[in-house]
Design a protein around this motif. Sequence first.
Motif, PDB file in Angstrom:
ATOM      1  N   GLU A 194       0.709  -1.369  -0.147  1.00  0.00           N
ATOM      2  CA  GLU A 194      -0.519   0.049  -0.129  1.00  0.00           C
ATOM      3  C   GLU A 194       0.703   1.110   0.009  1.00  0.00           C
ATOM      4  OE1 GLU A 194      -3.946  -0.285   2.802  1.00  0.00           O
ATOM      5  OE2 GLU A 194      -2.631  -1.496   3.472  1.00  0.00           O
ATOM      6  N   VAL A 195       2.169   1.131   0.907  1.00  0.00           N
ATOM      7  CA  VAL A 195       2.669   2.375   0.745  1.00  0.00           C
ATOM      8  C   VAL A 195       3.029   2.669  -0.235  1.00  0.00           C
ATOM      9  CG1 VAL A 195       5.075   3.693   1.776  1.00  0.00           C
ATOM     10  CG2 VAL A 195       3.569   1.781   3.676  1.00  0.00           C
ATOM     11  N   MET A 196       4.206   1.490  -1.316  1.00  0.00           N
ATOM     12  CA  MET A 196       4.469   1.840  -3.068  1.00  0.00           C
ATOM     13  C   MET A 196       4.069   2.081  -3.473  1.00  0.00           C
ATOM     14  SD  MET A 196       7.989   0.742  -1.632  1.00  0.00           S
ATOM     15  CE  MET A 196       8.609   1.223  -3.470  1.00  0.00           C
ATOM     16  N   THR A 197       2.719   1.220  -4.023  1.00  0.00           N
ATOM     17  CA  THR A 197       1.322   1.759  -4.751  1.00  0.00           C
ATOM     18  C   THR A 197       1.170   3.489  -4.059  1.00  0.00           C
ATOM     19  OG1 THR A 197       0.781  -0.066  -4.515  1.00  0.00           O
ATOM     20  CG2 THR A 197      -0.576   1.440  -5.401  1.00  0.00           C
ATOM     21  N   THR A 198       1.500   4.014  -3.249  1.00  0.00           N
ATOM     22  CA  THR A 198       0.537   5.352  -2.699  1.00  0.00           C
ATOM     23  C   THR A 198       1.673   5.430  -3.187  1.00  0.00           C
ATOM     24  OG1 THR A 198      -1.477   4.324  -0.858  1.00  0.00           O
ATOM     25  CG2 THR A 198       0.230   6.608  -1.540  1.00  0.00           C
ATOM     26  N   ILE A 199       2.609   6.204  -3.123  1.00  0.00           N
ATOM     27  CA  ILE A 199       3.954   6.710  -3.754  1.00  0.00           C
ATOM     28  C   ILE A 199       4.276   6.115  -5.158  1.00  0.00           C
ATOM     29  CG2 ILE A 199       6.775   6.736  -3.378  1.00  0.00           C
ATOM     30  CD1 ILE A 199       6.784   5.851  -0.437  1.00  0.00           C
ATOM     31  N   ASP A 200       3.571   5.596  -5.478  1.00  0.00           N
ATOM     32  CA  ASP A 200       3.705   6.038  -6.724  1.00  0.00           C
ATOM     33  C   ASP A 200       2.955   6.350  -7.871  1.00  0.00           C
ATOM     34  OD1 ASP A 200       5.255   3.858  -9.503  1.00  0.00           O
ATOM     35  OD2 ASP A 200       3.050   3.409  -9.473  1.00  0.00           O
ATOM     36  N   SER A 201       2.130   6.368  -7.327  1.00  0.00           N
ATOM     37  CA  SER A 201       0.865   7.178  -7.456  1.00  0.00           C
ATOM     38  C   SER A 201       0.521   8.539  -6.949  1.00  0.00           C
ATOM     39  CB  SER A 201      -0.861   6.515  -6.796  1.00  0.00           C
ATOM     40  OG  SER A 201      -2.116   7.758  -6.568  1.00  0.00           O
ATOM     41  N   LEU A 202       1.714   9.014  -6.066  1.00  0.00           N
ATOM     42  CA  LEU A 202       1.995  10.556  -6.359  1.00  0.00           C
ATOM     43  C   LEU A 202       2.954  10.782  -6.971  1.00  0.00           C
ATOM     44  CD1 LEU A 202       2.193  10.434  -1.823  1.00  0.00           C
ATOM     45  CD2 LEU A 202       0.348  11.243  -3.438  1.00  0.00           C
ATOM     46  N   GLN A 203       4.128   9.688  -7.377  1.00  0.00           N
ATOM     47  CA  GLN A 203       5.333  10.418  -8.440  1.00  0.00           C
ATOM     48  C   GLN A 203       4.337  10.599  -9.760  1.00  0.00           C
ATOM     49  OE1 GLN A 203       8.102   6.931  -7.362  1.00  0.00           O
ATOM     50  NE2 GLN A 203       9.413   8.826  -6.927  1.00  0.00           N
ATOM     51  N   ARG A 204       3.784   9.335 -10.046  1.00  0.00           N
ATOM     52  CA  ARG A 204       3.013   9.597 -10.968  1.00  0.00           C
ATOM     53  C   ARG A 204       2.038  11.091 -11.647  1.00  0.00           C
ATOM     54  NH1 ARG A 204      -0.487   6.120 -11.662  1.00  0.00           N
ATOM     55  NH2 ARG A 204      -0.026   4.256 -10.114  1.00  0.00           N
ATOM     56  N   SER A 205       1.534  11.183 -10.071  1.00  0.00           N
ATOM     57  CA  SER A 205       0.533  12.668 -10.689  1.00  0.00           C
ATOM     58  C   SER A 205       1.234  13.665 -10.437  1.00  0.00           C
ATOM     59  CB  SER A 205      -0.951  12.465  -9.639  1.00  0.00           C
ATOM     60  OG  SER A 205      -0.046  12.859  -8.747  1.00  0.00           O
ATOM     61  N   GLY A 206       2.820  14.199 -10.448  1.00  0.00           N
ATOM     62  CA  GLY A 206       3.275  14.632 -10.158  1.00  0.00           C
ATOM     63  C   GLY A 206       3.388  15.715  -9.170  1.00  0.00           C
ATOM     64  N   VAL A 207       2.560  14.589  -7.774  1.00  0.00           N
ATOM     65  CA  VAL A 207       2.591  15.305  -6.249  1.00  0.00           C
ATOM     66  C   VAL A 207       4.374  15.127  -5.565  1.00  0.00           C
ATOM     67  CG1 VAL A 207       1.922  15.104  -3.836  1.00  0.00           C
ATOM     68  CG2 VAL A 207      -0.114  15.269  -6.029  1.00  0.00           C
ATOM     69  N   ILE A 208       4.825  14.481  -6.128  1.00  0.00           N
ATOM     70  CA  ILE A 208       6.138  14.111  -5.904  1.00  0.00           C
ATOM     71  C   ILE A 208       6.996  14.104  -6.618  1.00  0.00           C
ATOM     72  CG2 ILE A 208       5.442  13.949  -2.948  1.00  0.00           C
ATOM     73  CD1 ILE A 208       6.026  10.725  -3.366  1.00  0.00           C
ATOM     74  N   SER A 209       8.417  14.137  -6.581  1.00  0.00           N
ATOM     75  CA  SER A 209       9.403  14.293  -7.340  1.00  0.00           C
ATOM     76  C   SER A 209       9.877  12.925  -7.754  1.00  0.00           C
ATOM     77  CB  SER A 209      10.159  15.367  -8.571  1.00  0.00           C
ATOM     78  OG  SER A 209      10.653  16.132  -6.867  1.00  0.00           O
ATOM     79  N   ARG A 210      10.454  13.209  -6.348  1.00  0.00           N
ATOM     80  CA  ARG A 210      11.494  11.559  -5.914  1.00  0.00           C
ATOM     81  C   ARG A 210      11.186  11.805  -4.284  1.00  0.00           C
ATOM     82  NH1 ARG A 210      16.519  13.904  -3.101  1.00  0.00           N
ATOM     83  NH2 ARG A 210      17.331  12.861  -3.617  1.00  0.00           N
ATOM     84  N   ILE A 211      11.953  10.522  -3.688  1.00  0.00           N
ATOM     85  CA  ILE A 211      12.549  10.366  -2.498  1.00  0.00           C
ATOM     86  C   ILE A 211      13.672   9.796  -2.109  1.00  0.00           C
ATOM     87  CG2 ILE A 211      11.317   9.052  -0.362  1.00  0.00           C
ATOM     88  CD1 ILE A 211       8.600   8.195  -1.374  1.00  0.00           C
ATOM     89  N   GLY A 212      14.648  10.097  -1.367  1.00  0.00           N
ATOM     90  CA  GLY A 212      15.753   9.878  -1.728  1.00  0.00           C
ATOM     91  C   GLY A 212      16.370  11.133  -0.646  1.00  0.00           C
TER      92      GLY A 212
END
Length: 156
Positions: free
Chosen positions: A43-61
């Motif tokens: 659920e965490v990975m899917t949500t992060i992926d969705s936030l990245q694809r929608s442009g809400v976040i660009s990267r985690i690092g």
Amino acid sequence: MTDSNPDFTTLEKRLLNDFQHDLPLSPTPFADIAQQLGVTEDEVMTTIDSLQRSGVISRIGPVFTPNRIGVSTLAAMSIPDNELECVARIICAFPEVNHNYQREHAFNLWFVVTASSEEHLAIVLHEIEQHAGYSLMSLPMLEDYFIDLGFKLQWA
């Protein structure tokens, strides 16, 4: 992000707000986050992926102190407005580019480049110029200032 008032889920809000700092330093950081939030790692990975694809976040690092691990520079280019988006996409394709942004200035496209060595940095800067078709200005850091980009999000 194109939607000016998105409806974030509780999980999205928690991920966006609670983990801007202190990402777990472990072999399984997303499983650790999931455990803290009472959800699955998927659920965490899917949500992060969705936030990245929608442009809400660009990267985690991680954010490292400049020039402690490798070398970096701030770079700027002067790009015609009608080519700015295209050139920005070219620049973002380089893994050494952390981020880029537009400024209202003759030099209107700015970005940070990080590399393993001065030689690697010089090669990347040259390749960016070749692929983008425009020269760049490299502005290596002379003095270190830390700006914490994390902040408490307010939900309406």
